[in-house]
Design a protein around this motif. Structure first.
Motif, mmCIF file in Angstrom:
data_model
loop_
_atom_site.group_PDB
_atom_site.id
_atom_site.type_symbol
_atom_site.label_atom_id
_atom_site.label_comp_id
_atom_site.label_asym_id
_atom_site.label_seq_id
_atom_site.Cartn_x
_atom_site.Cartn_y
_atom_site.Cartn_z
ATOM 1 N N LYS A 7 0.846 -1.204 0.000
ATOM 2 C CA LYS A 7 0.000 0.000 0.000
ATOM 3 C C LYS A 7 0.876 1.248 0.000
ATOM 4 O O LYS A 7 0.632 2.215 -0.733
ATOM 5 N N GLY A 28 -8.552 6.093 4.184
ATOM 6 C CA GLY A 28 -8.157 4.697 4.388
ATOM 7 C C GLY A 28 -6.672 4.569 4.675
ATOM 8 O O GLY A 28 -5.926 5.555 4.687
ATOM 9 N N SER A 29 -6.243 3.328 4.890
ATOM 10 C CA SER A 29 -4.848 3.107 5.287
ATOM 11 C C SER A 29 -3.873 3.407 4.138
ATOM 12 O O SER A 29 -2.762 3.882 4.384
ATOM 13 N N THR A 30 -4.273 3.140 2.890
ATOM 14 C CA THR A 30 -3.394 3.447 1.749
ATOM 15 C C THR A 30 -3.272 4.962 1.591
ATOM 16 O O THR A 30 -2.173 5.490 1.375
ATOM 17 N N ASP A 80 -7.145 8.278 -4.078
ATOM 18 C CA ASP A 80 -7.913 7.502 -3.094
ATOM 19 C C ASP A 80 -7.617 6.006 -3.257
ATOM 20 O O ASP A 80 -7.119 5.579 -4.305
ATOM 21 N N GLY A 81 -7.913 5.248 -2.244
ATOM 22 C CA GLY A 81 -7.766 3.796 -2.284
ATOM 23 C C GLY A 81 -9.033 3.135 -2.786
ATOM 24 O O GLY A 81 -9.967 3.802 -3.247
ATOM 25 N N ALA A 82 -9.075 1.812 -2.695
ATOM 26 C CA ALA A 82 -10.273 1.061 -3.096
ATOM 27 C C ALA A 82 -10.268 -0.291 -2.390
ATOM 28 O O ALA A 82 -9.216 -0.781 -1.962
ATOM 29 N N ASP A 83 -11.447 -0.866 -2.297
ATOM 30 C CA ASP A 83 -11.563 -2.225 -1.748
ATOM 31 C C ASP A 83 -11.433 -3.263 -2.850
ATOM 32 O O ASP A 83 -10.956 -4.368 -2.603
ATOM 33 N N LYS A 93 -15.823 0.790 -3.228
ATOM 34 C CA LYS A 93 -15.225 1.588 -2.164
ATOM 35 C C LYS A 93 -16.212 1.688 -1.002
ATOM 36 O O LYS A 93 -17.362 1.371 -1.137
ATOM 37 N N GLY A 94 -15.672 2.152 0.133
ATOM 38 C CA GLY A 94 -16.548 2.380 1.273
ATOM 39 C C GLY A 94 -16.283 1.458 2.448
ATOM 40 O O GLY A 94 -17.011 1.493 3.440
ATOM 41 N N GLY A 95 -15.203 0.652 2.334
ATOM 42 C CA GLY A 95 -14.839 -0.192 3.479
ATOM 43 C C GLY A 95 -14.603 0.643 4.728
ATOM 44 O O GLY A 95 -14.863 0.212 5.849
ATOM 45 N N GLY A 97 -16.189 3.503 5.130
ATOM 46 C CA GLY A 97 -17.451 4.208 5.368
ATOM 47 C C GLY A 97 -17.499 5.635 4.849
ATOM 48 O O GLY A 97 -18.451 6.362 5.120
ATOM 49 N N ALA A 98 -16.492 6.029 4.055
ATOM 50 C CA ALA A 98 -16.437 7.439 3.596
ATOM 51 C C ALA A 98 -16.906 7.587 2.152
ATOM 52 O O ALA A 98 -16.609 8.582 1.490
ATOM 53 N N LEU A 99 -17.676 6.608 1.661
ATOM 54 C CA LEU A 99 -17.973 6.538 0.231
ATOM 55 C C LEU A 99 -18.673 7.755 -0.351
ATOM 56 O O LEU A 99 -18.385 8.156 -1.488
ATOM 57 N N GLU A 102 -16.272 10.612 -0.719
ATOM 58 C CA GLU A 102 -15.281 10.180 -1.714
ATOM 59 C C GLU A 102 -15.852 10.308 -3.124
ATOM 60 O O GLU A 102 -15.183 10.776 -4.044
ATOM 61 N N LYS A 120 -6.147 -6.147 -4.579
ATOM 62 C CA LYS A 120 -7.449 -5.489 -4.805
ATOM 63 C C LYS A 120 -7.942 -5.629 -6.246
ATOM 64 O O LYS A 120 -9.090 -5.305 -6.541
HETATM 65 C C1 5RP Z 1 -12.898 4.181 2.488
HETATM 66 C C2 5RP Z 1 -12.456 3.532 1.237
HETATM 67 C C3 5RP Z 1 -11.052 3.046 1.172
HETATM 68 O O1 5RP Z 1 -10.436 3.648 0.082
HETATM 69 C C4 5RP Z 1 -11.048 1.564 1.001
HETATM 70 O O2 5RP Z 1 -11.788 0.977 2.066
HETATM 71 C C5 5RP Z 1 -9.615 1.003 0.997
HETATM 72 O O3 5RP Z 1 -9.060 1.132 2.256
HETATM 73 P P1 5RP Z 1 -7.567 0.724 2.585
HETATM 74 O O4 5RP Z 1 -6.676 1.682 1.844
HETATM 75 O O5 5RP Z 1 -7.471 0.874 4.080
HETATM 76 O O6 5RP Z 1 -7.361 -0.703 2.132
HETATM 77 O O7 5RP Z 1 -13.191 3.391 0.290
HETATM 78 O O8 5RP Z 1 -14.259 4.495 2.474
#
Ligand code: 5RP
Length: 217
Positions: A7, A28-30, A80-83, A93-95, A97-99, A102, A120
């Motif tokens: 990441k 998110g963490s990324t 931004d990151g993604a799930d 996205k939205g893991g 909760g900020a979808l 975003e 991913k």
């Molecule tokens: C938050 C998101 C994040 O981008 C998604 O959950 C990925 O998170 P991470 O970078 O922690 O794997 O959509 O709403």
């Protein structure tokens, strides 16, 4: 390499897209790795528009000014990151909760650079439970509608979004028509946003991998 190192690798590679101005920042963490890397070149940018309270706090801790989206025009860049991402760069996205925020910042940006570790990337979206932000009074109704679509909605209990709403995580969906399903779920009364980003997909996907960052455009 550990997932978090991948990441970080993707996040640092995204710095090449930063050309100054005001940067849209996901959650998110990324993205946290991206914010930390951005802090190293903060003198080259004016500031950021943030998609969540948590990213805002991290940006401010680094001394990066945070602007209201209403106070700035279209953004050149959103990171931004993604799930999950498919090969067309349509995302779940939205893991975190900020979808909703975003999706707004992505829509207001000319270029969306998505950063993730290589796990991913999927052939078909839907293995990751699909987050749906819902107005609290509509939780039961929306859940029944999602069952009609073939999904199994699970209430993310105890979680409240930055907008004061709830999240339903929908399991067991095989999303073969991401744009169609995005429109269909967004049209359910009480849905604020579905976490499919297909009508406005990413423009660039940077994947951290053991062989180094891989870019898909
Ligand atoms: C938050 C998101 C994040 O981008 C998604 O959950 C990925 O998170 P991470 O970078 O922690 O794997 O959509 O709403």
């Amino acid at each position: 390499m550990k997932q978090d190192d991948l990441k970080k690798q993707a996040a640092e590679a995204a710095l090449a897209y930063v050309k100054g101005g005001i940067i849209g920042i996901g959650t998110g963490s990324t993205v946290n790795h991206f914010i930390d890397a951005l802090a190293g070149i903060k003198g080259c940018i004016e500031g950021a528009v943030s998609s969540s309270e948590s990213s805002t706090e991290r940006l401010r801790r680094h001394g990066i000014p945070v602007f209201d989206l209403n106070a700035v025009g279209e953004l050149d860049l959103y990171v931004d990151g993604a799930d999950e991402s498919n090969h067309r760069l349509e995302l779940i996205k939205g893991g975190g909760g900020a979808l909703t925020r975003e999706k707004i910042v992505a829509a207001a940006s000319r270029t969306f650079v998505c950063i993730a570790d290589e796990s991913k990337l999927v052939e078909v979206l839907g293995r990751f439970p699909l987050p749906v932000e819902v107005i609290p009074m509509a939780r039961g109704y929306v859940a029944r509608e999602l069952v009609q679509l073939g999904g199994t909605p699970v209430w993310r209990e105890g979680f409240v979004t930055d907008n004061g709403n709830l999240i339903l995580d929908v399991q067991n969906l095989e999303i073969t028509d991401p744009k169609g399903l995005e429109q269909r779920i967004n049209n359910i009364a009480g849905v604020v946003t579905v976490g499919i980003f297909a009508l406005r997909p990413a423009d660039v996907l940077i994947l951290g991998s053991a062989q180094g960052p891989r870019t898909i455009i």
